[in-house]
Design a protein around this motif. Structure first.
Motif, PDB file in Angstrom:
ATOM      1  N   MET A  27       0.834  -1.203   0.000  1.00  0.00           N
ATOM      2  CA  MET A  27       0.000   0.000   0.000  1.00  0.00           C
ATOM      3  C   MET A  27       0.871   1.257   0.000  1.00  0.00           C
ATOM      4  O   MET A  27       0.621   2.209  -0.751  1.00  0.00           O
ATOM      5  N   ILE A  28       1.916   1.251   0.823  1.00  0.00           N
ATOM      6  CA  ILE A  28       2.807   2.412   0.903  1.00  0.00           C
ATOM      7  C   ILE A  28       3.662   2.525  -0.365  1.00  0.00           C
ATOM      8  O   ILE A  28       3.800   3.597  -0.952  1.00  0.00           O
ATOM      9  N   GLY A  29       4.247   1.386  -0.780  1.00  0.00           N
ATOM     10  CA  GLY A  29       5.151   1.405  -1.926  1.00  0.00           C
ATOM     11  C   GLY A  29       4.480   1.794  -3.224  1.00  0.00           C
ATOM     12  O   GLY A  29       5.084   2.455  -4.079  1.00  0.00           O
ATOM     13  N   PHE A  30       3.204   1.402  -3.402  1.00  0.00           N
ATOM     14  CA  PHE A  30       2.490   1.698  -4.641  1.00  0.00           C
ATOM     15  C   PHE A  30       1.426   2.787  -4.454  1.00  0.00           C
ATOM     16  O   PHE A  30       0.609   3.005  -5.338  1.00  0.00           O
ATOM     17  N   GLU A  31       1.474   3.451  -3.286  1.00  0.00           N
ATOM     18  CA  GLU A  31       0.569   4.569  -2.994  1.00  0.00           C
ATOM     19  C   GLU A  31      -0.892   4.190  -3.229  1.00  0.00           C
ATOM     20  O   GLU A  31      -1.632   4.865  -3.945  1.00  0.00           O
ATOM     21  N   GLN A  32      -1.292   3.099  -2.588  1.00  0.00           N
ATOM     22  CA  GLN A  32      -2.670   2.621  -2.717  1.00  0.00           C
ATOM     23  C   GLN A  32      -3.540   3.194  -1.587  1.00  0.00           C
ATOM     24  O   GLN A  32      -3.053   3.509  -0.511  1.00  0.00           O
ATOM     25  N   SER A  33      -4.824   3.284  -1.861  1.00  0.00           N
ATOM     26  CA  SER A  33      -5.757   3.848  -0.888  1.00  0.00           C
ATOM     27  C   SER A  33      -6.180   2.797   0.140  1.00  0.00           C
ATOM     28  O   SER A  33      -5.941   1.602  -0.042  1.00  0.00           O
ATOM     29  N   GLU A  34      -6.829   3.276   1.198  1.00  0.00           N
ATOM     30  CA  GLU A  34      -7.342   2.360   2.213  1.00  0.00           C
ATOM     31  C   GLU A  34      -8.388   1.420   1.622  1.00  0.00           C
ATOM     32  O   GLU A  34      -8.481   0.258   2.010  1.00  0.00           O
ATOM     33  N   GLU A  35      -9.170   1.932   0.695  1.00  0.00           N
ATOM     34  CA  GLU A  35     -10.191   1.101   0.054  1.00  0.00           C
ATOM     35  C   GLU A  35      -9.550  -0.026  -0.746  1.00  0.00           C
ATOM     36  O   GLU A  35     -10.013  -1.178  -0.695  1.00  0.00           O
ATOM     37  N   GLN A  36      -8.479   0.284  -1.466  1.00  0.00           N
ATOM     38  CA  GLN A  36      -7.771  -0.746  -2.233  1.00  0.00           C
ATOM     39  C   GLN A  36      -7.141  -1.777  -1.310  1.00  0.00           C
ATOM     40  O   GLN A  36      -7.140  -2.976  -1.601  1.00  0.00           O
ATOM     41  N   LYS A  37      -6.616  -1.305  -0.187  1.00  0.00           N
ATOM     42  CA  LYS A  37      -6.034  -2.204   0.801  1.00  0.00           C
ATOM     43  C   LYS A  37      -7.100  -3.147   1.358  1.00  0.00           C
ATOM     44  O   LYS A  37      -6.873  -4.360   1.488  1.00  0.00           O
ATOM     45  N   THR A  38      -8.269  -2.600   1.669  1.00  0.00           N
ATOM     46  CA  THR A  38      -9.377  -3.411   2.190  1.00  0.00           C
ATOM     47  C   THR A  38      -9.818  -4.454   1.167  1.00  0.00           C
ATOM     48  O   THR A  38     -10.084  -5.609   1.513  1.00  0.00           O
ATOM     49  N   ASN A  39      -9.885  -4.057  -0.093  1.00  0.00           N
ATOM     50  CA  ASN A  39     -10.299  -4.985  -1.152  1.00  0.00           C
ATOM     51  C   ASN A  39      -9.329  -6.157  -1.281  1.00  0.00           C
ATOM     52  O   ASN A  39      -9.752  -7.297  -1.499  1.00  0.00           O
ATOM     53  N   ASP A  97       0.323  -3.604 -13.180  1.00  0.00           N
ATOM     54  CA  ASP A  97      -0.828  -3.306 -12.322  1.00  0.00           C
ATOM     55  C   ASP A  97      -0.490  -3.701 -10.884  1.00  0.00           C
ATOM     56  O   ASP A  97      -0.181  -4.865 -10.616  1.00  0.00           O
ATOM     57  N   PRO A  98      -0.532  -2.756  -9.938  1.00  0.00           N
ATOM     58  CA  PRO A  98      -0.220  -3.065  -8.539  1.00  0.00           C
ATOM     59  C   PRO A  98      -1.080  -4.191  -7.971  1.00  0.00           C
ATOM     60  O   PRO A  98      -0.615  -4.964  -7.130  1.00  0.00           O
ATOM     61  N   ASN A  99      -2.330  -4.296  -8.418  1.00  0.00           N
ATOM     62  CA  ASN A  99      -3.208  -5.362  -7.923  1.00  0.00           C
ATOM     63  C   ASN A  99      -2.683  -6.742  -8.315  1.00  0.00           C
ATOM     64  O   ASN A  99      -2.767  -7.689  -7.540  1.00  0.00           O
ATOM     65  N   LEU A 100      -2.141  -6.847  -9.521  1.00  0.00           N
ATOM     66  CA  LEU A 100      -1.569  -8.118  -9.958  1.00  0.00           C
ATOM     67  C   LEU A 100      -0.326  -8.455  -9.139  1.00  0.00           C
ATOM     68  O   LEU A 100      -0.097  -9.615  -8.782  1.00  0.00           O
ATOM     69  N   ILE A 101       0.466  -7.432  -8.855  1.00  0.00           N
ATOM     70  CA  ILE A 101       1.707  -7.647  -8.097  1.00  0.00           C
ATOM     71  C   ILE A 101       1.412  -8.168  -6.700  1.00  0.00           C
ATOM     72  O   ILE A 101       2.029  -9.140  -6.236  1.00  0.00           O
ATOM     73  N   ILE A 102       0.476  -7.552  -5.997  1.00  0.00           N
ATOM     74  CA  ILE A 102       0.181  -7.992  -4.630  1.00  0.00           C
ATOM     75  C   ILE A 102      -0.511  -9.349  -4.625  1.00  0.00           C
ATOM     76  O   ILE A 102      -0.271 -10.177  -3.739  1.00  0.00           O
TER      77      ILE A 102
END
Length: 226
Positions: A27-39, A97-102
């Motif tokens: 989340m920090i490294g890819f500057e993701q939001s709290e909502e993205q983290k929750t998802n 895509d950060p989502n694919l990476i995580i």
């Protein structure tokens, strides 16, 4: 193989902490939001719970082993698909895509948890199968030119699969050492090396008297007659 033991591997506190730390760093490294983290948390928890729900319905020990094996193959294939997509995105656009990476990273956590539950021979067979180009598994009658083309494609596929294997090994190493980069791994190894040197220097003058009295390290011993 006990059901409770399997559940423990996928739900113990250390496992949960490692997953949460990984998601926080992403989340920090890819500057993701709290909502993205929750998802992402919901996605990962759903994967775990769906699998555990299946295991709860199975009572036969042998069937549990089959399910573990099947889930491992499924996740390993899924991880390879994600990794291939990530590589092509990096190549084509310079970023993935950060989502694919995580998702690829978190899938690694499940794979690592399941590996001790599978026989080494089975793991080797899975790895061998997944890294072998599909064309080599097909029986075809082709011309010499076609065979040469297939050979080149197979070599390219093999190199890609080897790269994916190395990427997985890197993820596994980071997970086991709780590191996030190669620099952290190097620093950790250097620190361990210094500790070994320090311990060796401290203990090099140690001695044992009569097998029962032991003096360790650089110490001055004074004996007085009474």
């Amino acid at each position: 193989m006990e059901l409770q033991f399997i559940k423990e591997k996928l739900s113990n506190q250390n496992f949960k902490n490692s997953v949460s730390e990984n998601i926080n760093e992403w989340m920090i490294g890819f500057e993701q939001s709290e909502e993205q983290k929750t998802n992402i948390h919901l996605w990962f928890d759903s994967m775990i719970h769906q699998f555990l729900d299946i295991l709860d319905d199975v009572e036969i020990k042998e069937e549990l082993s089959v399910l573990i094996f099947s889930k491992y193959v499924e996740l390993k294939c899924y991880w390879k698909q994600l990794n291939t997509q990530i590589q092509y995105q990096n190549f084509n656009t310079g970023e993935a895509d950060p989502n694919l990476i995580i998702k690829a990273s978190l899938t690694t956590y499940i794979l690592i948890a399941l590996e001790p539950l599978i026989h080494d021979e089975d793991l080797n067979e899975i790895q061998e199968f997944l890294t072998k180009p599909i064309r080599e598994l097909m029986i075809e009658e082709t011309s010499v030119d076609s065979r040469q083309h297939i050979h080149e494609d197979s070599l390219s596929n093999l190199l890609e699969q080897q790269l994916q294997t190395l990427y997985y090994d890197k993820e596994k190493l980071f997970t086991q050492l709780q590191c996030n980069s190669t620099l952290e791994v190097i620093a950790l190894l250097q620190n361990m090396r210094e500790q070994v040197k320090s311990l060796h220097a401290e203990m090099e003058n140690s001695c044992i008297l009569d097998g029962t009295i032991r003096f360790t390290g650089n110490r001055r011993i004074r004996i007085q007659k009474i």
